[in-house]
Design a protein around this motif. Structure first.
Motif, PDB file in Angstrom:
ATOM      1  N   GLY A   1      -3.207  18.419  -1.756  1.00  0.00           N
ATOM      2  CA  GLY A   1      -2.908  19.459  -0.776  1.00  0.00           C
ATOM      3  C   GLY A   1      -1.989  19.029   0.348  1.00  0.00           C
ATOM      4  N   GLN A   2      -1.586  17.767   0.359  1.00  0.00           N
ATOM      5  CA  GLN A   2      -0.742  17.269   1.437  1.00  0.00           C
ATOM      6  C   GLN A   2       0.715  17.198   1.003  1.00  0.00           C
ATOM      7  N   GLY A   3       1.616  17.501   1.941  1.00  0.00           N
ATOM      8  CA  GLY A   3       3.036  17.446   1.675  1.00  0.00           C
ATOM      9  C   GLY A   3       3.665  16.163   2.165  1.00  0.00           C
ATOM     10  N   HIS A   4       4.928  16.255   2.524  1.00  0.00           N
ATOM     11  CA  HIS A   4       5.718  15.069   2.836  1.00  0.00           C
ATOM     12  C   HIS A   4       5.248  14.369   4.106  1.00  0.00           C
ATOM     13  N   THR A   5       4.779  15.131   5.078  1.00  0.00           N
ATOM     14  CA  THR A   5       4.433  14.526   6.365  1.00  0.00           C
ATOM     15  C   THR A   5       3.053  13.886   6.394  1.00  0.00           C
ATOM     16  N   LEU A   6       2.209  14.189   5.416  1.00  0.00           N
ATOM     17  CA  LEU A   6       0.839  13.634   5.383  1.00  0.00           C
ATOM     18  C   LEU A   6       0.161  13.782   6.742  1.00  0.00           C
ATOM     19  N   ASP A   7       0.242  14.976   7.326  1.00  0.00           N
ATOM     20  CA  ASP A   7      -0.255  15.159   8.682  1.00  0.00           C
ATOM     21  C   ASP A   7      -1.546  15.970   8.761  1.00  0.00           C
ATOM     22  N   GLY A   8      -2.225  16.173   7.636  1.00  0.00           N
ATOM     23  CA  GLY A   8      -3.536  16.817   7.690  1.00  0.00           C
ATOM     24  C   GLY A   8      -4.516  15.966   8.471  1.00  0.00           C
ATOM     25  N   VAL A   9      -5.577  16.586   8.961  1.00  0.00           N
ATOM     26  CA  VAL A   9      -6.541  15.872   9.798  1.00  0.00           C
ATOM     27  C   VAL A   9      -7.115  14.662   9.061  1.00  0.00           C
ATOM     28  N   GLU A  10      -7.552  14.869   7.839  1.00  0.00           N
ATOM     29  CA  GLU A  10      -8.150  13.766   7.085  1.00  0.00           C
ATOM     30  C   GLU A  10      -7.090  12.769   6.634  1.00  0.00           C
ATOM     31  N   ALA A  11      -5.915  13.256   6.207  1.00  0.00           N
ATOM     32  CA  ALA A  11      -4.850  12.351   5.775  1.00  0.00           C
ATOM     33  C   ALA A  11      -4.368  11.481   6.930  1.00  0.00           C
ATOM     34  N   THR A  12      -4.323  12.028   8.134  1.00  0.00           N
ATOM     35  CA  THR A  12      -3.925  11.251   9.309  1.00  0.00           C
ATOM     36  C   THR A  12      -4.882  10.094   9.540  1.00  0.00           C
ATOM     37  N   ARG A  13      -6.178  10.406   9.493  1.00  0.00           N
ATOM     38  CA  ARG A  13      -7.177   9.364   9.744  1.00  0.00           C
ATOM     39  C   ARG A  13      -7.197   8.326   8.629  1.00  0.00           C
TER      40      ARG A  13
ATOM     41  N   LEU B   1       0.863  -1.180   0.000  1.00  0.00           N
ATOM     42  CA  LEU B   1       0.000   0.000   0.000  1.00  0.00           C
ATOM     43  C   LEU B   1       0.899   1.229   0.000  1.00  0.00           C
ATOM     44  N   ILE B   2       0.678   2.142  -0.962  1.00  0.00           N
ATOM     45  CA  ILE B   2       1.477   3.359  -1.084  1.00  0.00           C
ATOM     46  C   ILE B   2       0.561   4.563  -0.870  1.00  0.00           C
ATOM     47  N   MET B   3       0.992   5.507  -0.049  1.00  0.00           N
ATOM     48  CA  MET B   3       0.219   6.725   0.214  1.00  0.00           C
ATOM     49  C   MET B   3       1.105   7.938  -0.043  1.00  0.00           C
ATOM     50  N   LEU B   4       0.621   8.865  -0.888  1.00  0.00           N
ATOM     51  CA  LEU B   4       1.436   9.979  -1.342  1.00  0.00           C
ATOM     52  C   LEU B   4       0.725  11.314  -1.168  1.00  0.00           C
ATOM     53  N   GLY B   5       1.502  12.342  -0.815  1.00  0.00           N
ATOM     54  CA  GLY B   5       0.996  13.710  -0.774  1.00  0.00           C
ATOM     55  C   GLY B   5       1.317  14.397  -2.086  1.00  0.00           C
ATOM     56  N   GLU B   6       0.309  14.931  -2.749  1.00  0.00           N
ATOM     57  CA  GLU B   6       0.518  15.526  -4.068  1.00  0.00           C
ATOM     58  C   GLU B   6       1.405  16.765  -4.028  1.00  0.00           C
ATOM     59  N   GLU B   7       1.539  17.402  -2.867  1.00  0.00           N
ATOM     60  CA  GLU B   7       2.356  18.614  -2.757  1.00  0.00           C
ATOM     61  C   GLU B   7       3.715  18.337  -2.127  1.00  0.00           C
ATOM     62  N   ASP B   8       4.116  17.081  -2.080  1.00  0.00           N
ATOM     63  CA  ASP B   8       5.388  16.704  -1.475  1.00  0.00           C
ATOM     64  C   ASP B   8       6.544  17.311  -2.266  1.00  0.00           C
ATOM     65  N   LYS B   9       7.345  18.155  -1.608  1.00  0.00           N
ATOM     66  CA  LYS B   9       8.523  18.754  -2.246  1.00  0.00           C
ATOM     67  C   LYS B   9       9.804  18.000  -1.896  1.00  0.00           C
TER      68      LYS B   9
END
Length: 732
Positions: free
Chosen positions: A703-715, A666-674
């Motif tokens: 809208g998520q970056g490298h840490t994937l730490d948004g509220v929805e991305a975390t869940r 399973l791969i999870m990616l943030g589209e704004e990862d720099k």
């Protein structure tokens, strides 16, 4: 049918992610007994991060009482003046004429009243409140303050240069892509020579001024491109951190990196036609070091005595053992003599000895005193946890004042929140089995610290009972000096299997660490009945500089085998089953996880990777130096990935083992990862696996970056990993 199907809800995960975590604190009031602690939490209903502030009355003996809490979500940054009489808030508030827009406001409070307020929305861009560029410092007279923000475009230059608007300006990298021209602003609401004003007089617009301090006005000097961490030394002198672009025009990513060309600068300021300008500038730190976090020690009369700062070595690992420096100051804040190293780097410590400093930033007011000694307080990584250290400001002697696990009955990690500048320090402590507590430590005349718990996180009865069933241990890995793993598991798990499944969770960096902290990821899986293992492999901080540098040139081998050895160790101890192993990791942790399922294809049942490093030959990251230095090559402005180098690093990359992967991924990616752009890392791996008929699924988070730490991305990220593993386990 996809393996990724929702299985069931987790009874505790939502509650865990919404628990308020202490994120800062400050003493208020001239008597110094009012403490405000800031808490941050995820609001799952509104899908936003919020913050609140709780006020405590803390007596001299450390006893306390909580008085009230209030929402502080519109406060981006706060600071208390040295006397405790004033407080400043940088706010982002709703526009009264257009609720969808935000206004930026600077507020200065005295007691319970606003004495100065300015809407600065049209004066400059966003406030800079991150750890690397933020500044918020009162002048000694407490009639002015400085902060950092993104300046507006230069309209005068645009009139003479039609291409100015489109000229390339590098940004600060991952998590800081909107920060290109950080500048220092001076906000003054009263003159330092003015007589004291009535307690609650509010300044009008004519009495206040806001000045952009522009060192670029000084000709013939090589000046920094970004300024941050500015502090007042005197009414006409400031110390600040300056970041420079590299010779090839890059602003190497700042976030989480402490090997950048960064220096400490002294700025002289003067008044001209009602505004303030920079009239002098000089670099005072070693240009071969990466320096940060300047702090000034003052005597009882408020006169500056010494300047302290932190540094790391440039040109090697992007994080490592920290050095503490100091230099004497005159009464007028001029530099006196040369700087000296107060605490040096530690190369290869004995297992129980001080492993060196690993401090990102010093607190706003880092000094406390006992008898005739003054100490700098810092929170630092010490093997598998964070501890609180007292550093003698004169001799540099370091003492760990953190209670041991035997004293507290738990493997706590400690985080310093603030001091009162006198004898008290405020910390939080937490472990995988226990959420945050806030403690006040009081320094006695003998230099010992007495701790009092003033706040415990409130949890539901059901969660409290479930957490009480968890046990935490630190397991050394034989034959691999300093390698160890933190194990969290439920007591007396009863399942059909002889042993519960084990999830090994690899930290990123690689020069960071796994600590015995309360983290939704590990605690969530432990409450689900898994054994969780979070190893500290070669390259992790907290074990000496040698342990860090031993990884350089050995990525994909030394770190991978350390982690595989930790898996085998838990099997040998009977903690985990060799046939019940899962692996997960983000960034470099994803790199290790992808290597493990490729190099040891039968060892793991499934893997979950978040923004993983897949190809070491790719240089599109905001930190291209990482790819050179971690692989044993030197990096400079003329560096290129040449064919012979690419051949070497390809063999060191997870993509080289893609043919051997058997585990579902399973791969999870943030589209704004720099940091690890998804197009050439996670997506490349997904298509390579898919093209070979492997079982793979990928989730993309806009809208998520490298840490994937948004509220929805975390869940979603955690639940998807849980369901991915559960689907594989059902087929067992």
């Amino acid at each position: 049918m996809s393996l990724l199907q929702e299985k069931r809800s987790s009874p505790f995960f939502d509650e865990i992610t919404e628990l308020p975590a202490p994120s800062g604190a400050a003493f208020r009031g001239t008597d110094g007994n009012v403490l405000r602690v800031k808490f941050s939490f995820n609001d799952r209903e509104r899908k936003i991060k919020r913050s609140s502030v709780t006020t405590f009355f803390v007596a001299e003996d450390g006893s306390s009482a909580s008085t009230s809490s209030f929402d502080a979500s519109d406060v981006l940054a706060s600071a208390v003046s040295p006397s405790g009489a004033h407080q400043v808030h940088l706010r982002s508030v709703a526009d009264p004429d257009n609720g969808s827009k935000k206004r930026r406001v600077v507020e200065v409070w005295k007691d319970s009243r606003i004495i100065a307020s300015m809407d600065v929305t049209d004066k400059h861009g966003d406030f800079h409140t991150d750890a690397f560029l933020s500044s918020l410092s009162f002048s000694p007279s407490e009639t002015a303050l400085i902060y950092c923000a993104e300046p507006n475009g230069d309209k005068d230059t645009e009139k003479t240069d039609p291409y100015q608007k489109w000229r390339f300006v590098p940004h600060g990298g991952e998590g800081m892509s909107k920060k290109k021209r950080s500048a220092i602003y001076l906000f003054r609401w009263s003159q330092p020579t003015a007589s004291s004003t009535p307690p609650f007089s509010k300044r009008s617009g004519d009495d206040m001024s806001l000045s952009l301090l522009k060192p670029s006005d000084i000709q013939g000097l090589s000046l920094p491109d970004l300024f941050g961490q500015a502090i007042f030394a005197s009414e006409d002198r400031i110390f600040a951190v300056g970041y420079k672009q590299t010779k090839d025009g890059r602003m190497l990513g700042l976030r989480g990196c402490f090997s950048r060309p960064v220096g400490i600068y002294a700025l002289g300021i003067s008044s001209s036609l009602g505004t303030y300008i920079v009239s002098a500038i000089s670099m005072i730190s070693d240009p071969t070091k990466s320096c940060r976090s300047p702090k000034i020690l003052r005597n009882a009369e408020g006169t500056p005595v010494r300047l302290f700062w932190l540094s790391n070595t440039t040109g090697k690992a992007h994080n490592g053992c920290t050095t503490l420096h100091s230099i004497a100051l005159t009464r007028d804040s001029e530099i006196l003599g040369t700087s000296r190293v107060l605490v040096d780097s530690v190369w290869d410590p004995e297992p129980d000895a001080f492993p060196g400093l690993y401090v990102n930033m010093l607190p706003e007011h880092p000094f406390v005193s006992a008898r005739d000694s003054t100490f700098i307080v810092a929170s630092s990584t010490w093997r598998s946890r964070n501890v609180v250290l007292l550093i003698d400001a004169s001799s540099g002697a370091v003492r760990n004042v953190t209670p041991s696990a035997d004293e507290t009955g738990g493997h706590y990690t400690w985080d310093l929140l603030c001091t009162d500048g006198k004898r008290r320090l405020v910390c939080s402590r937490h472990s995988p089995a226990r959420p945050w507590e806030v403690l006040v430590g009081t320094l006695d005349d003998a230099g010992e610290v007495r701790w009092n718990v003033i706040h415990k996180t409130m949890v539901s009865t059901a969660l409290e009972a479930a957490l009480s069933e968890l046990e935490v241990s630190v397991v050394p890995v034989p034959g691999r000096p300093s390698v160890e793993t933190i194990v969290t598991r439920r007591r007396g798990v009863s399942e059909a299997r002889s042993k519960p499944y084990c999830v090994s969770i690899m930290h990123g960096g690689p020069h960071s660490s796994s600590s015995s902290s309360f983290w939704h990821y590990t605690t969530g899986f432990a409450l689900e009945g898994y054994v969780t293992s979070t190893p500290n492999f070669t390259g992790s901080v907290g074990y000496g500089q040698k342990f860090i540098e031993d990884l350089l040139g050995n990525c994909g081998s030394r770190d991978v085998e350390d982690c595989m050895a930790s898996v085998r160790r838990l099997v040998d101890l009977g903690i985990a089953d060799a046939n019940g192993q899962f692996v997960a990791g983000a960034s470099h942790g994803g790199f290790i996880s992808a290597h493990l399922i490729g190099q040891h294809p039968t060892a793991f049942k499934a893997a979950a990777l978040r923004n993983p490093v897949i190809s070491l030959g790719d240089l599109s990251s905001d930190m291209p130096d990482w790819f050179f230095q971690e692989n044993g090559f030197s990096y400079g402005p003329e560096a290129l990935m040449r064919p012979e180098m690419y051949t070497k690093v390809f063999a060191m990359s997870p993509i080289a083992y893609v043919d051997d992967v058997r585990a579902p991924v399973l791969i999870m990616l943030g589209e704004e990862d720099k940091r690890m752009p998804p197009l050439v890392h996670g997506k490349e791996y997904y298509h390579a696996l898919k093209g070979r008929g492997k079982v793979v699924e990928m989730l993309m988070f806009p809208g998520q970056g490298h840490t994937l730490d948004g509220v929805e991305a975390t869940r979603v990220g955690w639940e998807a990993t849980r369901d991915w593993f559960a689907s594989v386990a059902q087929e067992d």
